[in-house]
Motif scaffolding. Structure first.
Motif, PDB file in Angstrom:
ATOM      1  N   MET A   1      40.477  29.380  44.609  1.00 13.58           N
ATOM      2  CA  MET A   1      39.911  29.880  43.158  1.00 13.58           C
ATOM      3  C   MET A   1      40.936  30.770  42.854  1.00 13.58           C
ATOM      4  N   GLY A   2      41.414  31.648  42.329  1.00 14.02           N
ATOM      5  CA  GLY A   2      41.004  32.915  42.098  1.00 14.02           C
ATOM      6  C   GLY A   2      40.543  34.163  41.147  1.00 14.02           C
ATOM      7  N   LEU A   3      40.266  35.080  40.970  1.00 14.25           N
ATOM      8  CA  LEU A   3      39.722  35.686  39.888  1.00 14.25           C
ATOM      9  C   LEU A   3      40.105  36.295  38.628  1.00 14.25           C
ATOM     10  N   GLN A   4      39.600  36.295  37.858  1.00 15.34           N
ATOM     11  CA  GLN A   4      40.553  36.320  36.513  1.00 15.34           C
ATOM     12  C   GLN A   4      40.629  37.606  36.265  1.00 15.34           C
ATOM     13  N   VAL A   5      41.529  39.082  36.333  1.00 17.05           N
ATOM     14  CA  VAL A   5      41.007  40.562  36.349  1.00 17.05           C
ATOM     15  C   VAL A   5      41.740  40.566  35.250  1.00 17.05           C
ATOM     16  N   GLU A   6      41.714  42.686  34.569  1.00 13.27           N
ATOM     17  CA  GLU A   6      42.766  42.735  33.796  1.00 13.27           C
ATOM     18  C   GLU A   6      42.910  44.679  34.728  1.00 13.27           C
ATOM     19  N   VAL A   7      43.615  44.823  34.525  1.00 11.78           N
ATOM     20  CA  VAL A   7      44.110  46.651  34.987  1.00 11.78           C
ATOM     21  C   VAL A   7      44.897  47.222  33.328  1.00 11.78           C
ATOM     22  N   ALA A   8      43.946  48.578  33.344  1.00 11.62           N
ATOM     23  CA  ALA A   8      44.386  49.042  32.544  1.00 11.62           C
ATOM     24  C   ALA A   8      44.792  50.285  32.320  1.00 11.62           C
ATOM     25  N   PHE A   9      45.742  50.772  31.544  1.00 13.04           N
ATOM     26  CA  PHE A   9      46.808  52.201  32.252  1.00 13.04           C
ATOM     27  C   PHE A   9      46.636  53.008  30.634  1.00 13.04           C
ATOM     28  N   ALA A  10      46.217  54.417  30.313  1.00 10.29           N
ATOM     29  CA  ALA A  10      47.330  54.123  28.874  1.00 10.29           C
ATOM     30  C   ALA A  10      47.799  56.034  28.735  1.00 10.29           C
ATOM     31  N   LEU A  11      48.971  55.951  28.544  1.00  8.56           N
ATOM     32  CA  LEU A  11      49.126  56.873  28.082  1.00  8.56           C
ATOM     33  C   LEU A  11      48.988  57.670  26.716  1.00  8.56           C
ATOM     34  N   PRO A  12      49.417  58.536  26.244  1.00  7.34           N
ATOM     35  CA  PRO A  12      49.116  59.369  24.865  1.00  7.34           C
ATOM     36  C   PRO A  12      49.170  58.013  23.888  1.00  7.34           C
ATOM     37  N   GLU A  13      50.653  58.096  23.875  1.00  8.47           N
ATOM     38  CA  GLU A  13      51.623  57.247  23.356  1.00  8.47           C
ATOM     39  C   GLU A  13      51.449  55.875  23.418  1.00  8.47           C
ATOM     40  N   ARG A  14      51.245  55.468  24.679  1.00  6.16           N
ATOM     41  CA  ARG A  14      50.879  53.535  24.507  1.00  6.16           C
ATOM     42  C   ARG A  14      50.123  53.317  25.442  1.00  6.16           C
ATOM     43  N   GLN A  15      50.019  52.343  25.305  1.00  4.31           N
ATOM     44  CA  GLN A  15      48.912  51.598  26.475  1.00  4.31           C
ATOM     45  C   GLN A  15      49.639  50.080  27.129  1.00  4.31           C
ATOM     46  N   ARG A  16      48.867  50.354  28.176  1.00  2.00           N
ATOM     47  CA  ARG A  16      49.364  48.056  29.064  1.00  2.00           C
ATOM     48  C   ARG A  16      47.762  48.060  29.517  1.00  2.00           C
ATOM     49  N   ILE A  17      47.979  46.545  29.293  1.00  2.00           N
ATOM     50  CA  ILE A  17      47.478  45.941  30.098  1.00  2.00           C
ATOM     51  C   ILE A  17      47.100  44.789  30.798  1.00  2.00           C
ATOM     52  N   VAL A  18      47.367  45.145  32.439  1.00  2.00           N
ATOM     53  CA  VAL A  18      47.674  43.578  33.188  1.00  2.00           C
ATOM     54  C   VAL A  18      46.825  42.582  33.498  1.00  2.00           C
ATOM     55  N   ALA A  19      46.722  41.457  33.455  1.00  2.00           N
ATOM     56  CA  ALA A  19      46.547  40.143  33.657  1.00  2.00           C
ATOM     57  C   ALA A  19      47.187  39.831  34.465  1.00  2.00           C
ATOM     58  N   LEU A  20      45.933  39.817  35.423  1.00  2.00           N
ATOM     59  CA  LEU A  20      46.519  39.017  37.124  1.00  2.00           C
ATOM     60  C   LEU A  20      44.766  38.512  37.557  1.00  2.00           C
ATOM     61  N   GLU A  21      45.296  37.185  37.844  1.00  2.00           N
ATOM     62  CA  GLU A  21      44.438  36.526  38.716  1.00  2.00           C
ATOM     63  C   GLU A  21      44.464  36.585  40.304  1.00  2.00           C
ATOM     64  N   VAL A  22      43.654  37.530  40.893  1.00  2.00           N
ATOM     65  CA  VAL A  22      43.273  38.249  42.252  1.00  2.00           C
ATOM     66  C   VAL A  22      42.357  36.792  43.131  1.00  2.00           C
ATOM     67  N   PRO A  23      42.360  37.136  44.791  1.00  2.00           N
ATOM     68  CA  PRO A  23      41.996  36.647  45.168  1.00  2.00           C
ATOM     69  C   PRO A  23      40.550  37.068  45.407  1.00  2.00           C
ATOM     70  N   ALA A  24      39.069  36.313  45.931  1.00  2.00           N
ATOM     71  CA  ALA A  24      38.045  36.648  45.641  1.00  2.00           C
ATOM     72  C   ALA A  24      38.789  37.848  46.859  1.00  2.00           C
ATOM     73  N   GLY A  25      38.286  38.573  47.161  1.00  2.00           N
ATOM     74  CA  GLY A  25      37.664  39.747  47.398  1.00  2.00           C
ATOM     75  C   GLY A  25      38.029  41.459  47.678  1.00  2.00           C
ATOM     76  N   THR A  26      38.976  41.003  46.376  1.00  2.00           N
ATOM     77  CA  THR A  26      40.590  41.836  46.468  1.00  2.00           C
ATOM     78  C   THR A  26      39.240  42.766  45.663  1.00  2.00           C
ATOM     79  N   THR A  27      40.502  44.506  46.488  1.00  2.00           N
ATOM     80  CA  THR A  27      39.616  45.896  45.792  1.00  2.00           C
ATOM     81  C   THR A  27      39.956  45.799  44.493  1.00  2.00           C
ATOM     82  N   ALA A  28      38.762  46.948  44.210  1.00  2.00           N
ATOM     83  CA  ALA A  28      40.058  47.208  42.569  1.00  2.00           C
ATOM     84  C   ALA A  28      41.789  48.279  42.558  1.00  2.00           C
ATOM     85  N   ARG A  29      41.110  48.836  43.996  1.00  2.00           N
ATOM     86  CA  ARG A  29      42.908  49.218  44.502  1.00  2.00           C
ATOM     87  C   ARG A  29      43.935  48.732  44.806  1.00  2.00           C
ATOM     88  N   GLN A  30      44.056  47.440  45.237  1.00  2.00           N
ATOM     89  CA  GLN A  30      44.509  46.468  45.417  1.00  2.00           C
ATOM     90  C   GLN A  30      44.997  45.918  44.057  1.00  2.00           C
TER      91      GLN A  30
END
Length: 95
Positions: A1-30
């Protein structure tokens, strides 16, 4: 079973948060690579996201290439500073 995480990025005019399910052991960069932020921000290259500083809930990661994620983590992709904070204070003080 994977881990539920989010990845967030924003520019001054807009932002995006991407919800992901990743395998255990996934690094932040991955997780950032899996989020494919370049599809949401076509003006920026995949290399921009691959080299950016990363944090978890506002805490800068010293080594995002080895930091293993935990369930519920939100990986934040940071933009480079446009002006050094010390320089900004000096400019404000000079006004």
């Amino acid at each position: 079973m994977g881990l539920q995480v989010e990845v967030a990025f924003a520019l001054p005019e807009r932002q995006r948060i991407v919800a992901l399910e990743v395998p255990a052991g996934t690094t932040a960069r991955q997780a950032v690579a899996l989020a494919e932020l370049e599809k949401h921000f076509p003006e920026l290259s995949a290399a921009h996201f691959a080299e950016a500083d990363l944090g978890i809930f506002g805490q800068l990661l010293r080594d995002p290439d080895t930091h293993r994620l935990r369930a519920g983590d939100r990986v934040e992709v940071y933009r480079p500073l446009e002006i050094d904070p010390k320089e900004a204070r000096l400019r404000r003080a000079g006004r």
